[in-house]
Design a protein around this motif. Structure first.
Motif, short mmCIF file in Angstrom:
data_model
loop_
_atom_site.label_atom_id
_atom_site.label_comp_id
_atom_site.label_asym_id
_atom_site.label_seq_id
_atom_site.Cartn_x
_atom_site.Cartn_y
_atom_site.Cartn_z
N THR A 163 51.93 46.76 -36.30
CA THR A 163 50.66 47.21 -35.98
C THR A 163 50.59 47.54 -34.58
O THR A 163 49.50 47.68 -33.87
N ASN A 164 51.74 47.95 -33.88
CA ASN A 164 51.96 48.44 -32.47
C ASN A 164 51.11 49.83 -32.43
O ASN A 164 51.17 50.58 -33.40
N ALA A 165 50.59 50.15 -31.16
CA ALA A 165 49.99 51.36 -31.11
C ALA A 165 50.20 51.92 -29.65
O ALA A 165 50.64 51.14 -28.75
N LYS A 182 44.56 44.49 -27.34
CA LYS A 182 44.12 44.96 -28.78
C LYS A 182 43.06 46.00 -28.85
O LYS A 182 41.99 45.87 -28.07
N GLU A 193 41.81 48.18 -39.00
CA GLU A 193 43.16 47.61 -38.72
C GLU A 193 42.80 47.18 -37.00
O GLU A 193 42.40 47.99 -36.33
N LEU A 195 45.00 47.12 -33.73
CA LEU A 195 46.44 47.56 -33.28
C LEU A 195 46.77 46.75 -31.85
O LEU A 195 45.76 46.58 -30.94
N THR A 215 50.95 55.57 -34.12
CA THR A 215 51.33 54.15 -34.99
C THR A 215 52.54 54.84 -36.05
O THR A 215 53.06 55.64 -35.67
N LEU A 219 51.43 52.75 -41.38
CA LEU A 219 50.10 52.38 -40.88
C LEU A 219 49.08 53.44 -41.11
O LEU A 219 48.03 53.36 -41.70
#
Ligand SMILES: Nc1ncnc2c1ncn2[C@@H]1O[C@H](COP(=O)(O)OP(=O)(O)OP(=O)(O)O)[C@@H](O)[C@H]1O
Ligand SMILES: [Mg+2]
Lengths: 407, 230
Positions: A163-165, A182, A193, A195, A215, A219
């Motif tokens: 769930t990294n962005a 976040k 979501e 992230l 992303t 996702l």
């Protein structure tokens, strides 16, 4: 002083030029100025064009494949309005069999990189701030060959998982976040979501710095309700001006909507083309003026040197060699002027690149001279010099030696 | 004795094919022997310079035969005439006609540079020696226009001799020099003629100088009026 080392024609041509000091200086000045203008302008325009194209393509794929646009043709039975085509309201759709399409694109000649992208609109929320963004689900290894993201990263690396962005610096500023924070992302369909921000980029374009949120494909697919699908396929080609060609062939082969940067930026291209045309016009004028200058000065010189020509003929010089002497003078003036002109153009580039800067203080163009441009200008000047000397040289060759000696 | 120059029925007209066509030379028959020292005299406008330019292959006759060193010139192309002229003929003109952009030494070397394409060490040695002989040691590197009239004419003589031509054509070589200098220049030509055997044809208005030649050819109105030997 030792005996002269040069071959006869060179020796005489150089002495004649040296003897006509003022004329030679003027004609050299003319050639130098002309060559400098041509080299400087060409260099400037080609660099500016390269910079503009670079900026445009710095954040844009050369070729993009999209699903065929659905269009309603209104009043199909009314032939007068058959051209009125109205796209339907935006709804995200996937490219059918996109894996096969990626393979098809990869198999094309002149295609360097292919990257499927899952993109769609979403909102980034934090506290009371809500920003409209474009979600970009990518395979980082593929996408970095479309847009050179590695070079744009200001924090972290261009790498997405879980769930990294990765977001742009403007969005980070607007939301008051940085790496480690976040962000809550909600897509248009209502899925959301939380992230984790692992990187920041500055792509050199405020709008994109504000909009793009990278992303993983997975996702993005789930957020945008596009299970297993991709919204577009981005493609890089070897030569940017091949893009249109490649795009037309892909369109024919895939049945998808395929656009190249050249069609999306057709106005820019037209402007660049106009610029090139006017540059060529200026160049031609300068060349003609320089040629006329050389020619007229040499015509005068032939008349002035009538006596010397007669003496040389009486001492056994053929009329062809007399002609050679004057052609050589044209060539020498052209060549020397070209060298000086290239030097002057280099100086001008140094000067103007230090004076004219972009808003952020970087030079508007690089002070380097392109060797190709410099060499071709020198060659053109040499050829123009010789051609311009043709008429005077023929006059010199035809001159009656007796006329000169009797006077 | 063989002839270096041989003319038979030589005619020259100017303005051929125009209303002002005029014949300047009306059939000249002359032979000049190898090594001969000959004066060409006559009133102004009698055609002396015209004849000299024809013999020097700078102009073509309208009709008649002209042979230089045994070569008939009638059918020759310009290129061949240039070669023949370069090989056998040296010119000395009334107004020196040096190349002002070149030094005295370079002027003397010029015929050789023209023939060889570049200045050779041999040519330099010969030219320096000639300048010494005409009394211009120390003036080698002066530009032609930095020399006096007499000095310039000496350079011109050295230049005419630089490739040891078999024929020297001199059109009033002493014409605009004072008597004393004129005598010097004439003596130089005579000296080289004796020493090297180059034939000389000298146009002059000076009866004293003409009297010192082996032979005098007098032109009047484009015809040979009188020939006398010493
Ligand atoms: N290019 C020419 N066109 C027409 N007539 C010419 C031309 N050159 C010479 N003439 C004429 O030919 C005649 C002979 O001239 P030339 O120069 O041979 O005389 P000259 O004997 O050398 O005279 P001077 O002793 O004055 O030097 C003159 O009448 C002259 O006007
Ligand atoms: Mg005369």
């Amino acid at each position: 002083m030792a005996r002269p080392k040069l071959p006869f024609e060179f020796l005489v041509a150089l002495r004649f030029l040296r003897e006509g000091r003022m004329q030679t200086a003027l004609i050299l000045l003319g050639v130098t100025g002309g060559v400098a203008v041509i080299v400087f302008l060409s260099q400037l325009i080609s660099q500016l064009q390269a910079t503009i194209i670079d900026r445009v393509l710095g954040s844009q794929a050369h070729v993009v494949m999209r699903p065929l646009e659905e269009a309603n043709q209104r009043a199909l039975n009314d032939p007068a309005s058959i051209a009125v085509i109205e796209p339907r309201a935006q709804r995200l759709r996937s490219i059918d069999q996109w894996e096969a399409m990626v393979k098809l694109a990869e198999a094309q000649p002149r295609v360097v990189a292919v990257s499927p992208v899952v993109s769609g609109p979403a909102f980034a929320l934090r506290g009371r701030a809500s920003k409209s963004v474009a979600l970009m689900g990518v395979d980082a290894d593929r996408y970095r060959r479309i847009v050179k993201m590695d070079g744009y990263m200001t924090r972290g690396t261009f790498h997405v998982e879980g769930t990294n962005a990765i977001i742009g610096i403007e969005l980070a500023k607007d939301l008051g976040v940085t790496v480690g924070d976040k962000v809550f992302v909600r897509a248009a369909g209502g899925r959301d979501e939380l992230l984790q921000i692992t990187g920041l980029f500055d792509i050199g374009n405020k709008d994109l710095n504000r909009r793009w949120v990278f992303t993983t494909m997975k996702l993005a697919q789930s957020l945008l309700d596009l299970p297993g699908g991709v919204s577009n396929i981005d493609i890089t080609v070897t030569d940017i001006f091949d893009a249109q060609d490649v795009s037309e062939r892909l369109q024919a082969g895939s049945g998808l909507t395929v656009d190249s940067w050249m069609t999306t930026n057709s106005q820019l291209l037209a402007a660049l083309r106009n610029q090139t045309v006017s540059n060529n016009l200026i160049r031609s004028f300068v060349i003609v003026i320089v040629a006329l200058g050389i020619s007229s000065v040499l015509v005068v010189s032939v008349v002035q040197k009538q006596k010397e020509i007669g003496i040389l003929r009486a001492m056994g010089t053929s009329s062809n060699r007399i002609m050679g002497i004057f052609l050589l003078q044209g060539g020498l003036v052209g060549f020397t002027g070209a060298l000086a002109g290239v030097g002057l153009a280099w100086g001008l580039l140094q000067f103007f690149s230090s004076v004219y800067r972009t808003g952020d203080g970087a030079p508007l163009f690089q002070p380097q001279l392109d060797t190709g441009i410099a060499l071709s200008a020198a060659l053109i000047a040499l050829v123009v010099g010789v051609l311009a000397a043709l008429i005077p040289a023929r006059r010199a060759a035809k001159m009656d030696p007796v006329q000169a000696i009797r006077a | 004795m063989t002839a270096i120059v041989s003319l038979r029925g030589l005619r020259k007209s100017y303005g051929v094919g125009t209303p002002v066509e005029t014949e300047v030379l009306h059939g000249i028959d002359i032979e000049l022997a190898e090594g001969e020292f000959c004066a060409l005299i006559g009133p102004s406008g009698s055609g002396k310079s015209t004849l000299l330019n024809l013999i020097g292959l700078l102009e073509r006759p309208t009709s008649g035969d002209l042979a230089i060193a045994g070569s008939e010139t009638a059918g020759l192309k310009e290129q061949a005439l240039t070669v023949l002229r370069g090989r056998h003929i040296g010119f000395v003109f009334q107004f020196h006609h040096l190349l002002p952009a070149f030094t005295a030494l370079e002027n003397v070397m010029m015929p050789s540079i023209i023939e060889q394409g570049v200045a050779t060490a041999d040519a330099e040695a010969i030219s320096r020696d000639l300048l010494l002989r005409v009394g211009l040691k120390g003036h080698e590197h002066k530009k032609a226009n930095q020399l006096s009239g007499g000095q310039q004419q000496r350079v011109a003589i050295a230049r005419a001799l630089s490739r040891s031509p078999r024929l020297i054509l001199a059109d009033e070589p002493t014409g605009n020099l004072d008597t004393h200098t004129a005598d010097d220049i004439f003596a130089l030509l005579r000296e080289f003629n004796r020493e090297r055997g180059s034939a000389c044809l000298i146009v002059t208005h000076d009866p004293r100088l003409a009297a010192r030649c082996d032979r005098r050819i007098e032109l009047v109105d484009g015809r040979v009026a009188h020939v006398s030997s010493a």
